[in-house]
Design a protein around this motif. Structure first.
Motif, PDB file in Angstrom:
ATOM      1  N   GLY A 149       0.719  -1.256  -0.192  1.00 22.44           N
ATOM      2  CA  GLY A 149      -0.067  -0.182  -0.023  1.00 22.44           C
ATOM      3  C   GLY A 149       0.773   1.257   0.005  1.00 22.44           C
ATOM      4  N   ASP A 150       1.918   1.199   0.673  1.00 21.92           N
ATOM      5  CA  ASP A 150       2.931   2.482   0.697  1.00 21.92           C
ATOM      6  C   ASP A 150       3.472   2.647  -0.518  1.00 21.92           C
ATOM      7  N   ILE A 151       3.870   1.543  -1.421  1.00 19.11           N
ATOM      8  CA  ILE A 151       4.293   1.700  -2.678  1.00 19.11           C
ATOM      9  C   ILE A 151       3.320   2.360  -3.555  1.00 19.11           C
ATOM     10  N   HIS A 152       2.159   1.847  -3.375  1.00 21.76           N
ATOM     11  CA  HIS A 152       1.303   2.418  -4.366  1.00 21.76           C
ATOM     12  C   HIS A 152       0.907   3.928  -4.047  1.00 21.76           C
ATOM     13  N   GLU A 153       0.646   4.327  -2.817  1.00 16.92           N
ATOM     14  CA  GLU A 153       0.286   5.756  -2.349  1.00 16.92           C
ATOM     15  C   GLU A 153       1.510   6.648  -3.055  1.00 16.92           C
ATOM     16  N   ARG A 154       2.951   6.257  -2.687  1.00 12.77           N
ATOM     17  CA  ARG A 154       3.981   6.791  -3.116  1.00 12.77           C
ATOM     18  C   ARG A 154       4.146   6.901  -4.606  1.00 12.77           C
ATOM     19  N   GLN A 155       3.738   5.917  -5.505  1.00 14.32           N
ATOM     20  CA  GLN A 155       3.640   6.006  -6.806  1.00 14.32           C
ATOM     21  C   GLN A 155       2.721   6.990  -7.283  1.00 14.32           C
ATOM     22  N   LEU A 156       1.507   7.193  -6.676  1.00 16.76           N
ATOM     23  CA  LEU A 156       0.337   7.912  -6.879  1.00 16.76           C
ATOM     24  C   LEU A 156       0.841   9.464  -6.839  1.00 16.76           C
ATOM     25  N   ALA A 157       1.361   9.698  -5.841  1.00 21.10           N
ATOM     26  CA  ALA A 157       1.832  10.905  -5.303  1.00 21.10           C
ATOM     27  C   ALA A 157       3.045  11.578  -6.115  1.00 21.10           C
ATOM     28  N   LEU A 158       3.938  10.645  -6.347  1.00 23.09           N
ATOM     29  CA  LEU A 158       4.951  11.161  -7.575  1.00 23.09           C
ATOM     30  C   LEU A 158       4.544  11.282  -8.942  1.00 23.09           C
ATOM     31  N   THR A 159       3.572  10.472  -9.152  1.00 21.63           N
ATOM     32  CA  THR A 159       3.247  10.637 -10.443  1.00 21.63           C
ATOM     33  C   THR A 159       2.268  11.923 -10.643  1.00 21.63           C
ATOM     34  N   MET A 160       1.398  12.326  -9.792  1.00 22.34           N
ATOM     35  CA  MET A 160       0.937  13.339  -9.909  1.00 22.34           C
ATOM     36  C   MET A 160       1.690  14.717  -9.833  1.00 22.34           C
ATOM     37  N   LYS A 161       2.921  14.484  -9.018  1.00 21.85           N
ATOM     38  CA  LYS A 161       3.637  15.913  -9.028  1.00 21.85           C
ATOM     39  C   LYS A 161       4.411  15.963 -10.448  1.00 21.85           C
ATOM     40  N   ARG A 162       4.943  14.687 -10.953  1.00 20.16           N
ATOM     41  CA  ARG A 162       5.433  14.651 -12.476  1.00 20.16           C
ATOM     42  C   ARG A 162       4.586  15.150 -13.434  1.00 20.16           C
ATOM     43  N   THR A 163       3.287  14.747 -13.184  1.00 16.42           N
ATOM     44  CA  THR A 163       2.340  15.428 -14.276  1.00 16.42           C
ATOM     45  C   THR A 163       2.028  16.539 -14.178  1.00 16.42           C
ATOM     46  N   GLU A 164       2.052  17.294 -13.011  1.00 22.60           N
ATOM     47  CA  GLU A 164       1.922  18.694 -12.867  1.00 22.60           C
ATOM     48  C   GLU A 164       2.993  19.307 -13.360  1.00 22.60           C
ATOM     49  N   ARG A 165       4.080  19.002 -12.884  1.00 22.66           N
ATOM     50  CA  ARG A 165       5.354  19.426 -13.537  1.00 22.66           C
ATOM     51  C   ARG A 165       5.542  19.499 -14.934  1.00 22.66           C
ATOM     52  N   GLU A 194       1.722  37.938 -21.208  1.00 26.60           N
ATOM     53  CA  GLU A 194       2.769  38.349 -20.493  1.00 26.60           C
ATOM     54  C   GLU A 194       2.440  38.062 -18.903  1.00 26.60           C
ATOM     55  N   ALA A 195       1.005  38.027 -18.572  1.00 28.24           N
ATOM     56  CA  ALA A 195       0.743  37.445 -17.341  1.00 28.24           C
ATOM     57  C   ALA A 195       0.800  36.005 -17.234  1.00 28.24           C
ATOM     58  N   GLU A 196       0.431  35.399 -18.096  1.00 25.66           N
ATOM     59  CA  GLU A 196       0.543  33.991 -18.095  1.00 25.66           C
ATOM     60  C   GLU A 196       1.832  33.439 -17.811  1.00 25.66           C
ATOM     61  N   VAL A 197       2.944  34.046 -18.668  1.00 24.96           N
ATOM     62  CA  VAL A 197       4.326  33.333 -18.914  1.00 24.96           C
ATOM     63  C   VAL A 197       4.870  33.692 -17.250  1.00 24.96           C
ATOM     64  N   THR A 198       4.705  35.089 -16.692  1.00 25.31           N
ATOM     65  CA  THR A 198       4.831  35.579 -15.441  1.00 25.31           C
ATOM     66  C   THR A 198       4.499  34.481 -14.232  1.00 25.31           C
ATOM     67  N   ARG A 199       3.314  33.905 -14.444  1.00 27.66           N
ATOM     68  CA  ARG A 199       2.692  32.973 -13.467  1.00 27.66           C
ATOM     69  C   ARG A 199       3.188  31.810 -13.411  1.00 27.66           C
ATOM     70  N   LEU A 200       3.414  31.323 -14.915  1.00 29.75           N
ATOM     71  CA  LEU A 200       3.984  29.896 -15.094  1.00 29.75           C
ATOM     72  C   LEU A 200       5.409  29.791 -14.718  1.00 29.75           C
ATOM     73  N   ARG A 201       6.121  30.904 -14.796  1.00 30.85           N
ATOM     74  CA  ARG A 201       7.560  30.688 -14.569  1.00 30.85           C
ATOM     75  C   ARG A 201       7.562  30.687 -12.700  1.00 30.85           C
ATOM     76  N   ALA A 202       6.812  31.221 -12.409  1.00 26.47           N
ATOM     77  CA  ALA A 202       6.672  31.304 -10.850  1.00 26.47           C
ATOM     78  C   ALA A 202       6.372  29.961 -10.471  1.00 26.47           C
ATOM     79  N   ASP A 203       5.354  29.330 -11.068  1.00 26.45           N
ATOM     80  CA  ASP A 203       4.956  27.964 -10.919  1.00 26.45           C
ATOM     81  C   ASP A 203       6.187  26.899 -10.989  1.00 26.45           C
ATOM     82  N   MET A 204       7.043  26.995 -12.035  1.00 29.11           N
ATOM     83  CA  MET A 204       7.987  26.103 -12.220  1.00 29.11           C
ATOM     84  C   MET A 204       9.137  26.005 -11.019  1.00 29.11           C
ATOM     85  N   LYS A 205       8.821  27.026 -10.137  1.00 25.47           N
ATOM     86  CA  LYS A 205       9.872  27.087  -8.908  1.00 25.47           C
ATOM     87  C   LYS A 205       9.252  26.596  -7.925  1.00 25.47           C
ATOM     88  N   ASN A 206       8.263  25.924  -7.981  1.00 30.51           N
ATOM     89  CA  ASN A 206       7.496  24.962  -6.916  1.00 30.51           C
ATOM     90  C   ASN A 206       8.640  24.123  -6.509  1.00 30.51           C
TER      91      ASN A 206
END
Length: 316
Positions: free
Chosen positions: A3-19, A102-114
């Motif tokens: 169960g721990d492996i499955h939960e970690r996989q889900l969490a990491l996959t979501m982060k990679r998908t978002e990035r 311009e606003a979108e690029v600024t926001r996305l550059r900030a998001d990439m620094k998550n």
């Protein structure tokens, strides 16, 4: 442990998908910003030329006097003003689009620094090594099947998230299109009065005031549609073949409103055509929304099926 492996996989996959999504959107926004600057500058040059033409025609010259005496001056001035108005409308839209990007690029550059994105690739590589070791040590038919179920569940949840975000963007696009259609409807009503019922100078001024303010509503609709299109691309990027969404030409109406709205003699016809095309786009958006709703039901059904399969294996 499983169960721990499955939960970690889900969490990491979501982060990679978002990035990956943020990175993809940033690349697209930066490319769009470059193109938007070129387009804005081109429209600005065009507007400057049209303004100079109007000013030139308005200055005193013997040629202008001759045109005025022969009745041609009013016709030429009307044509130049109409062309300048159209150029101004297109320039204003290009400027608004540039500000948005311009606003979108600024926001996305900030998001990439998550901070969550800082070591996501290294964390994912470490996890895969640990998962491989665990599978080799504890692998069995049941474990293998449970792992496949977990992998499928991760995929479906990723798709479900993108579908929900796309549906939300589609709802916003529908509302923005509806507002633009209503605004054009108001301009259309003034145009009927002015064109067919002899509305006079005041009605004519009100008609053009409604047309002039309509460009803000159309711009908001286009901005909402661009966001909807981006969300649909995310759905396509994570979806399997069975979950594709048919977009067709929903988002190709950029110039339907901004071409010849002032320079065409049949202004009423132009307003009516623009409103009809916006209604066509709204129907297409709603069609895609219906498609997304069906996809969502399929995904939920798939997740329920995976849950049943997992319970059967565990309880066997």
């Amino acid at each position: 442990m499983r169960g721990d492996i499955h939960e970690r996989q889900l969490a990491l996959t979501m982060k990679r998908t978002e990035r990956n999504r943020v990175k993809r959107r940033l690349d697209g926004a930066e490319a769009g910003l470059k193109d938007a600057r070129i387009l804005r500058d081109r429209f600005h040059k065009k507007l400057t030329k049209e303004q100079q033409d109007v000013a030139k025609l308005g200055r005193f010259s013997f040629m202008n006097k001759i045109n005025e005496w022969t009745g041609k001056w009013d016709e030429k001035m009307e044509k130049e003003i109409a062309e300048a108005a159209e150029a101004e409308l297109k320039y204003n839209e290009a400027e608004k689009n540039l500000v948005d990007l311009e606003a979108e690029v600024t926001r996305l550059r900030a998001d990439m620094k998550n901070p969550d994105f800082a070591y996501i690739d290294e964390d994912w590589a470490d996890f895969l090594k640990e998962k491989e070791t665990w599978i080799r040590r504890y692998d069995s038919v049941a474990n293998s099947t449970l792992q496949k179920i977990a992998d499928e569940r991760v995929t479906l949840r990723s798709i479900l998230r993108e579908v929900d975000e796309a549906r939300d963007a589609g709802s916003k696009a529908s509302r923005a299109l509806g507002a633009a259609i209503d605004k054009l409807g108001s301009a259309e009503g003034m145009s009927v009065w002015d064109t067919f019922l002899g509305g006079g100078l005041i009605v004519s001024a009100l008609k053009y005031s409604e047309i002039n303010s309509s460009d803000d509503y159309v711009h908001r609709a286009q901005r909402a549609l661009r966001h909807f299109e981006t969300e649909l691309m995310d759905v396509q990027n994570v979806a399997t073949e069975s979950f594709t969404v048919n977009q067709n030409d929903v988002f190709t109406f950029t110039d339907i409103f901004f071409d010849n709205i002032f320079s065409d003699w049949a202004v009423h016809s132009r307003i009516t055509d623009a409103k009809a095309k916006l209604n066509d786009v709204l129907r297409d958006v709603r069609r895609v929304q219906d498609d997304l709703a069906r996809k969502r039901d399929e995904i939920l059904h798939g997740l329920e099926k995976l849950d049943r399969q997992e319970r059967e294996i565990i309880e066997a």
